[in-house]
Write an enzyme that holds these catalytic residues in place. Structure first.
Site, PDB file in Angstrom:
ATOM      1  N   LYS A   1      47.508   6.483  65.002  1.00  0.00           N
ATOM      2  CA  LYS A   1      48.914   6.088  64.846  1.00  0.00           C
ATOM      3  C   LYS A   1      49.528   5.794  66.214  1.00  0.00           C
ATOM      4  O   LYS A   1      50.262   4.823  66.386  1.00  0.00           O
ATOM      5  CB  LYS A   1      49.684   7.200  64.120  1.00  0.00           C
ATOM      6  CG  LYS A   1      49.347   7.236  62.634  1.00  0.00           C
ATOM      7  CD  LYS A   1      49.756   8.514  61.921  1.00  0.00           C
ATOM      8  CE  LYS A   1      49.139   8.494  60.524  1.00  0.00           C
ATOM      9  NZ  LYS A   1      49.270   9.733  59.782  1.00  0.00           N
TER      10      LYS A   1
ATOM     11  N   GLN B   1      52.302  15.243  60.234  1.00  0.00           N
ATOM     12  CA  GLN B   1      50.922  15.038  59.780  1.00  0.00           C
ATOM     13  C   GLN B   1      50.519  16.156  58.811  1.00  0.00           C
ATOM     14  O   GLN B   1      50.642  17.339  59.134  1.00  0.00           O
ATOM     15  CB  GLN B   1      49.976  15.000  60.999  1.00  0.00           C
ATOM     16  CG  GLN B   1      48.552  14.644  60.664  1.00  0.00           C
ATOM     17  CD  GLN B   1      48.407  13.213  60.125  1.00  0.00           C
ATOM     18  OE1 GLN B   1      48.978  12.269  60.651  1.00  0.00           O
ATOM     19  NE2 GLN B   1      47.650  13.067  59.045  1.00  0.00           N
TER      20      GLN B   1
ATOM     21  N   ASP C   1      56.791   8.042  56.104  1.00  0.00           N
ATOM     22  CA  ASP C   1      55.669   8.287  55.197  1.00  0.00           C
ATOM     23  C   ASP C   1      56.075   7.989  53.746  1.00  0.00           C
ATOM     24  O   ASP C   1      55.217   7.896  52.871  1.00  0.00           O
ATOM     25  CB  ASP C   1      55.237   9.763  55.295  1.00  0.00           C
ATOM     26  CG  ASP C   1      53.843   9.928  55.867  1.00  0.00           C
ATOM     27  OD1 ASP C   1      53.104   8.923  55.945  1.00  0.00           O
ATOM     28  OD2 ASP C   1      53.494  11.069  56.236  1.00  0.00           O
TER      29      ASP C   1
END
Ligand code: NAD
Length: 286
Positions: free
Chosen positions: A54, A98, A121
């Site tokens: 990322k 995460q 997300d």
């Protein structure tokens, strides 16, 4: 006839190029550079790789990235405090925690603490709800990538029968909703579905997100179908998809490989979401 391969690597590069161009034009017009903060708690090796990917993608497109690495023993309270600080930081447009988190931290609580307008997300209940009702939202990255891949074939989704194998909150269910939004007739199949091959073999578009290596062979496939393989399993040290590629490619019209299909798309759509969050076009609730 052998299926046409949908190249997720090439398509994700196109998306990254277009995000890069937009970031450059934002910067030229004096607007803030999009900023993404990723929080990693603990030392999970796979998570570390995902976070590094990322960060690399951010660097490639000119998005400011900040990685916050926290110790495994970090308390839920500390993590919530950090998220609150980031929610109130104007330079941070996207926040991603995460997953998975260590067991002593409540994942739902953490996701709900992220401002929906920074939830790149697409996991916050507000974004999930907006996806359900068809409003503008930050869509979850993997399903968003799946839709890009299907559209890249040039086949119109409208009116097609789409079967999604898998009903997880992060992949199967949102992928089904996004196909519905694109006017497909959608069936969601799962572990309790009876006679999975016959259900799957009615699909013009088959999305497989079960996490079971080579679950799908040619008996699941309607001649000419679009087959999107989301699965990632490690078998004998190698990455394997949910679809038996060699067998299925002889019946399908289009097929994604593993690796090189859905995988690279997930990072590219994260960059799209961060750009979208930075543009501030999503209706804000907090
Ligand atoms: P999950 O385990 O949360 O959900 C799997 C779903 O598949 C469940 O709903 C289950 O009912 C269904 N299922 C499992 N076995 C089945 C079977 N034999 N028959 C029918 N249905 C079955 O997994 P997930 O998070 O949805 O991920 C699915 C797969 O996609 C995993 O392999 C995961 O690693 C992969 N994945 C890839 C990416 C990517 O970027 N490429 C992103 C997310 C997930």
């Amino acid at each position: 006839m052998s299926a046409r391969i949908i190249d997720g690597k090439a398509l994700s590069q196109k998306i990254l190029d277009s995000v890069k161009q937009e970031v450059e034009s934002l910067s030229k017009s004096g607007k803030p550079i999009p900023g993404l903060t990723v929080i990693l708690v603990g030392k999970d090796p796979a998570s570390k790789i995902y976070v590094r990917n990322k960060e690399r993608a951010c660097q490639a497109v000119g998005i400011d990235s900040n990685i916050i690495t926290l110790e495994e023993k970090t308390s839920e309270e500390e993590l919530l405090y950090i998220i609150d600080t980031l929610n109130n930081d104007d330079k941070v447009h996207g926040i991603l925690v995460q997953l998975p988190l260590p067991p002593h931290i409540n994942e739902c609580k953490v996701i709900e603490a992220i401002s929906p307008s920074k939830d790149v997300d697409g996991f916050h209940p507000i974004n999930r709800g907006r996806l359900l009702t068809g409003e503008d939202c930050l869509e979850p990255c993997t399903p968003k990538g799946i839709i890009h891949l299907i559209k890249s074939t040039g086949v119109d989704i409208t009116g097609k029968h789409a079967v999604v194998i898998g009903r997880s909150n992060n992949v199967g269910k949102p992928a089904a909703l996004m196909l519905l939004r694109n006017n497909a007739t959608v069936t969601v199949a799962h572990t309790r579905t009876l006679d999975l091959p016959s259900v799957a073999s009615t699909a013009d578009i088959l999305v497989v997100a079960a996490g079971r290596s080579h679950l799908v062979d040619e008996t699941f496939i309607k001649e000419g179908a679009i087959v999107i393989d989301v699965g990632i399993s490690r078998v004998d040290g190698r990455i394997s998809g949910d679809v038996d590629f060699e067998k299925v490619k002889e019946r399908a019209g289009f097929i994604t490989p593993v690796p090189g299909g859905v995988g690279p798309m997930t990072v590219a759509t994260l960059m799209e979401n961060t750009l979208k969050a930075a543009k501030g076009t999503i209706c804000k609730t907090s």
